[in-house]
Design a protein around this motif. Structure first.
Motif, PDB file in Angstrom:
ATOM      1  N   ASN A 192       0.851  -1.193   0.000  1.00 46.03           N
ATOM      2  CA  ASN A 192       0.000   0.000   0.000  1.00 46.03           C
ATOM      3  C   ASN A 192       0.887   1.243   0.000  1.00 46.03           C
ATOM      4  OD1 ASN A 192      -2.085   1.820   0.210  1.00 46.03           O
ATOM      5  ND2 ASN A 192      -2.972   0.954   2.072  1.00 46.03           N
ATOM      6  N   PRO A 193       1.500   1.564  -1.135  1.00 49.53           N
ATOM      7  CA  PRO A 193       2.499   2.648  -1.163  1.00 49.53           C
ATOM      8  C   PRO A 193       1.945   4.017  -0.812  1.00 49.53           C
ATOM      9  CG  PRO A 193       1.908   1.964  -3.392  1.00 49.53           C
ATOM     10  CD  PRO A 193       1.308   0.957  -2.464  1.00 49.53           C
TER      11      PRO A 193
ATOM     12  N   VAL B 227       2.086  14.753   4.812  1.00 49.24           N
ATOM     13  CA  VAL B 227       2.037  13.291   4.851  1.00 49.24           C
ATOM     14  C   VAL B 227       3.279  12.718   4.175  1.00 49.24           C
ATOM     15  CG1 VAL B 227       0.825  11.236   4.008  1.00 49.24           C
ATOM     16  CG2 VAL B 227      -0.479  13.183   4.905  1.00 49.24           C
ATOM     17  N   LEU B 228       3.868  11.725   4.811  1.00 45.37           N
ATOM     18  CA  LEU B 228       4.922  10.906   4.201  1.00 45.37           C
ATOM     19  C   LEU B 228       4.353   9.508   4.061  1.00 45.37           C
ATOM     20  CD1 LEU B 228       8.016  10.891   3.367  1.00 45.37           C
ATOM     21  CD2 LEU B 228       8.407   9.844   5.605  1.00 45.37           C
ATOM     22  N   THR B 229       4.207   9.034   2.831  1.00 44.76           N
ATOM     23  CA  THR B 229       3.614   7.720   2.594  1.00 44.76           C
ATOM     24  C   THR B 229       4.651   6.625   2.784  1.00 44.76           C
ATOM     25  OG1 THR B 229       4.141   7.670   0.235  1.00 44.76           O
ATOM     26  CG2 THR B 229       2.066   8.758   0.885  1.00 44.76           C
ATOM     27  N   PHE B 230       4.171   5.400   2.849  1.00 48.04           N
ATOM     28  CA  PHE B 230       5.100   4.274   2.946  1.00 48.04           C
ATOM     29  C   PHE B 230       5.970   4.173   1.696  1.00 48.04           C
ATOM     30  CE2 PHE B 230       2.620   2.734   6.547  1.00 48.04           C
ATOM     31  CZ  PHE B 230       3.608   2.162   7.334  1.00 48.04           C
ATOM     32  N   GLY B 231       5.393   4.482   0.542  1.00 45.88           N
ATOM     33  CA  GLY B 231       6.195   4.469  -0.673  1.00 45.88           C
ATOM     34  C   GLY B 231       7.310   5.492  -0.616  1.00 45.88           C
ATOM     35  N   GLU B 232       7.008   6.681  -0.104  1.00 43.95           N
ATOM     36  CA  GLU B 232       8.025   7.734   0.009  1.00 43.95           C
ATOM     37  C   GLU B 232       9.052   7.394   1.083  1.00 43.95           C
ATOM     38  OE1 GLU B 232       5.241  11.555  -1.317  1.00 43.95           O
ATOM     39  OE2 GLU B 232       5.236  10.833   0.767  1.00 43.95           O
ATOM     40  N   LEU B 233       8.606   6.832   2.206  1.00 47.44           N
ATOM     41  CA  LEU B 233       9.538   6.445   3.261  1.00 47.44           C
ATOM     42  C   LEU B 233      10.506   5.381   2.752  1.00 47.44           C
ATOM     43  CD1 LEU B 233      10.559   6.453   6.174  1.00 47.44           C
ATOM     44  CD2 LEU B 233       8.705   4.863   6.753  1.00 47.44           C
TER      45      LEU B 233
ATOM     46  N   LEU C 297      15.876   4.377   1.517  1.00 44.81           N
ATOM     47  CA  LEU C 297      16.767   3.568   0.685  1.00 44.81           C
ATOM     48  C   LEU C 297      17.827   4.436   0.019  1.00 44.81           C
ATOM     49  CD1 LEU C 297      17.674   1.001  -0.735  1.00 44.81           C
ATOM     50  CD2 LEU C 297      15.812   1.336  -2.392  1.00 44.81           C
ATOM     51  N   ARG C 298      17.418   5.574  -0.500  1.00 42.66           N
ATOM     52  CA  ARG C 298      18.382   6.471  -1.155  1.00 42.66           C
ATOM     53  C   ARG C 298      19.427   6.985  -0.159  1.00 42.66           C
ATOM     54  NH1 ARG C 298      17.134   8.573  -6.267  1.00 42.66           N
ATOM     55  NH2 ARG C 298      15.136   7.843  -7.110  1.00 42.66           N
ATOM     56  N   LEU C 299      18.989   7.339   1.049  1.00 44.16           N
ATOM     57  CA  LEU C 299      19.952   7.805   2.040  1.00 44.16           C
ATOM     58  C   LEU C 299      20.890   6.667   2.441  1.00 44.16           C
ATOM     59  CD1 LEU C 299      21.048   9.994   3.861  1.00 44.16           C
ATOM     60  CD2 LEU C 299      19.266   9.441   5.537  1.00 44.16           C
ATOM     61  N   ALA C 300      20.334   5.466   2.584  1.00 42.45           N
ATOM     62  CA  ALA C 300      21.167   4.304   2.907  1.00 42.45           C
ATOM     63  C   ALA C 300      22.201   4.062   1.813  1.00 42.45           C
ATOM     64  CB  ALA C 300      20.288   3.067   3.089  1.00 42.45           C
TER      65      ALA C 300
END
Length: 520
Positions: A10-11, A24-30, A35-38
């Motif tokens: 459910n992005p 709002v920060l969605t799960f898709g955005e999180l 991932l990009r920061l990692a």
């Protein structure tokens, strides 16, 4: 533990909602942003066990950085944003951060930046401040640019990281608390903390969790992590406000929340017509911890919210845990619950001998997993261990006793005792007696040197708005005379504009004026 599956399932579901702006920060955005920061950290040479520090007001980027660290094998320190610039810079340096994420919205951001120029990888969140304040950010990378340039491809292996948070420093300089070994991969579902919270409090994908406290504190950060791991939504308050918190419970149909006793007290002191105007029936679990809760406050909250109030006793060190539900709390006022959930409690005397039920001593937890360490402080680590069981028993310095059924009661920290003519007085007992007095907004009790008795108790009182000082000292002593033994009643009462508390509700008694310098 890994929330990425919710991004697939459910992005567009909100992972985070900011209470003030409704951003709002969605799960898709999180998933994408963490991932990009990692991947950025990997690209600049970060390896498992390296350290990153984050300092910001309550905002999305703290949680993005948390999940980036947890999926990279990195140790993350979220720095208390209410510290002075010098204190903040000390923590960034002490934790050996290879990277620092710093919000420029913080009033002291340029001072912190100036004190952290030695960090090799520096990333600013938001725009550079105007004028001279912004000059210290020369050479800093910009957060959004870092994310945009980073890869969005998930690697095959993501070793699990962890947090290393700092003690609140209520009795001295804060120390980093390095958790026991964490060798699990992030895909592993069998993470003890999350499994425990899920079993105890029913976190699932329908959870709406209200976080009213600063995210640099252990409990809010870890409950946010737990909520996301189960697919639930977190509503983050930028700062606590009693009436606003009640409104958010009603608006978002909050199911779970975590509080400290000072928040309960402030909500209870709202006018009854305001308190009763909000619908809080959606609450299934209202957890509180971090500081002792006066029994009268606990009872009043249960009468108001129903049997949804749960308490646990633990510490950032995570060396043990006790829990208690509403019914048990009403039956055993003042208890913080039974042991056995995580670790076994032992009450010990000055020489380490174990004490029987009912006797007050130092609280040790017999750990079931690897013990914590104080980062780069072997002497403090050694002092936390039991003399006869150094590999398995540890304490944070709290004192208490067990009843016959192994319910634990906290009485004070070892450093807070007041010894009057050889008799121990626990300031918490006096503070509890005054907590709900309408004329008092806040109170702290400490010891003052006395030539005859060694020490006597004195109180620092913050009066409620509109209450005049005249006559209050006598009224307070009269109030206590029906509730406490005479020798426990403060000899002197000092009225102050505000008490020094951390935003998580802990009193910093070392920041109170020295009673020896004050007139009685």
């Amino acid at each position: 533990m890994y929330p990425g599956k919710w991004a697939v399932k459910n992005p567009d579901k909100p992972a985070l909602i900011m209470a003030d702006t409704e951003a709002v920060l969605t799960f898709g955005e999180l998933e994408d942003r963490s991932l990009r920061l990692a991947n950025h950290l990997r690209s600049i040479g970060f390896e498992k066990g390296d350290h990153i520090a984050v300092m910001a007001e309550n905002r999305f980027e703290i949680v993005e950085a948390l999940w980036a660290a947890l999926r990279t094998g990195v140790i993350i320190t979220v720095v208390n944003s209410h510290l002075t610039a010098a204190e903040s810079a000390y923590i960034v340096d002490d934790c050996d951060a290879r990277a620092l994420l710093l919000s420029t919205r913080l009033e002291k951001s340029s001072e912190v930046a100036a004190g952290c120029q030695q960090v090799e990888n520096r990333i600013r969140i938001d725009a550079v401040p105007d004028g001279e304040a912004g000059e210290v950010f020369a050479g800093w990378d910009e957060y959004e640019a870092v994310l945009a340039a980073a890869s969005a491809i998930r690697p095959e292996v993501e070793p699990r990281g962890d947090d290393m948070l700092y003690s609140s420093g209520t009795t001295g300089r804060p120390k980093g608390i390095l958790p026991g070994a964490t060798e699990l991969l992030i895909e592993d579902e069998d993470v003890a903390l999350i499994s425990l919270f899920r079993a105890l409090y029913g976190f699932d994908d329908e959870t709406i969790y209200l976080s009213p406290a600063p995210l640099y504190h252990a409990a809010p950060l870890r409950f946010v992590m737990t909520t996301h791991s189960q697919g639930g939504t977190v509503v983050v308050m930028p700062r606590f406000d009693a009436e606003e918190a009640l409104g958010l419970i009603e608006k978002h149909r909050v199911t779970h929340s975590q509080w400290v006793p000072t928040m309960f007290i402030r909500m209870l002191k709202l006018p009854e017509e305001i308190r009763c105007s909000f619908d809080v029936s959606s609450l299934k679990v209202a957890i509180h911890a971090a500081a002792p809760c006066p029994p009268e406050v606990k009872r009043a909250m249960i009468e108001w919210w129903g049997p949804v109030v749960y308490e646990y006793y633990a510490a950032t060190e995570s060396n043990g845990l006790t829990i208690i539900n509403s019914q048990q709390a009403l039956e055993r006022p003042g208890s913080v619950g039974r042991d056995g959930v995580k670790g076994v409690v032992h009450i010990c005397g000055p020489d380490g001998e174990e004490l029987p039920a009912g006797e007050v001593g130092v609280i040790y937890f017999e750990a079931t997993s690897a013990l914590f360490e104080y980062y780069k402080d072997p002497s403090k680590t050694a002092a936390s261990r039991h003399p006869n069981h150094p590999d398995t028993w540890a304490t944070t310095g709290d004192m208490g006793y067990l009843d016959e059924d192994r319910f634990l009661y906290i009485v004070e920290r070892t450093t807070g005792l007041i010894i009057v003519g050889g008799v121990n007085i626990y300031p918490q007992e006096i503070e509890n007696a005054l907590a709900l007095r309408p004329s008092i907004a806040d109170v702290a009790v400490v010891g003052k040197t006395d030539d005859e008795l060694g020490q006597v108790p004195v109180a620092f009182v913050q009066l409620a708005d509109g209450v005049a000082e005249a006559g209050q000292a006598e009224e307070i002593r009269s109030w206590l005379s029906d509730r406490l033994a005479r020798f426990k009643i403060p000899r002197e009462i000092y009225f102050v504009p505000e008490l020094p508390r951390t935003p998580t509700g802990k009193l910093i008694k070392r920041n109170l004026p020295d009673p020896a310098t004050l007139a009685g």
